[in-house]
Design a protein around this motif. Sequence first.
Motif: not given
Length: 330
Positions: A174-179, A185-200
């Motif tokens: 999953a990719v989202t804007r913030t944490d 997102l993890l509860a809905h099945g995402a194996a990993h969550v990436l955030t645009n505001d804090t990560q490349d």
Amino acid sequence: MATTVLFHQHGGPDVLALADLPVGAPGPGELRLRIDAIGLNRAEVLWRDGNYIEPVARFPARLGTEAAGTVDAVGVGVAGFTPGQTVSVIPAFSQNDYAVYADHALVPASAVIPRPDTVGAVDGAAVWMPYLTAYGALAGTLAPGDTLVVTAASSSVGLAALRVARRLGATPIAVTRTDAKKATLLAHGAAHVLTNDTQDVAAAILDLTHGRGTDHTFDAVAGPGVTDLARTTAPGGSVIVYGALSGRPTPFPGIDLGLPALTLRTFTVHEVTRDPERLRRAHAFVTEGLRTGDFQAVVDRTFPLTAIADAHRHLESGTQIGKIVATVEH
């Protein structure tokens, strides 16, 4: 007479107004419905603003393609529906022809599906478009063991895509804007969550896939970021663009990246809802997922139809998780 939402010109939420309009009897191939709940869609914001993929043909204009209610009257030639039956409306028509932001509406019978008594009106207005979209784009594309990147993952379609990917045996990222939405997102099945505001995000995708890249990306954002998504796609993979949340022009990344072996395509739910055979398969897939509990409606907030402008403001805020639903008092 039906309380109906209209707009007389393009603009922001304030252009939406209520009016009492005659509904009339259903014509051949049509149903008249008593509407109990209405699912809001980003496409309706674009329609209201004048930026949708189809132009408004005339003013005043109506809007809305997702709803739940009961059959009020049946037109000539319509089989399988009876007055009093609970149903859902799915996006399968132009808003120039039909619209469901109202307490009663005429709709084509081909855009109506039976709603089990166990599914309430709010869930019945919220569940079908997200899962039909995710199924239509991903079934036949995802294989067990594939990785799938889902942008704007906290949207109703994004959440559905995470669950559809899991059911098909794929690993969703999953990719989202913030944490702020990470736990959901993890509860809905995402194996990993990436955030645009804090990560490349592009670097993180390559890191998670050990440099290979993701097999597929399901993108609601479009715009310049498509180039990075293409850059992080494994050979033979695909980028499926189904929205334009960025509001910016979308480049074709193939030339800049040296013509890599990937597929870039666009998708709308109409590919499923306007094809009877694909809709039959999608309906069966989603119904089974609902039965097992693998799929569920996710409703962020409800608003009364009389506060439809406020509902649109909340929709445009980008803070919601899942679907916004307007409810109708009778």
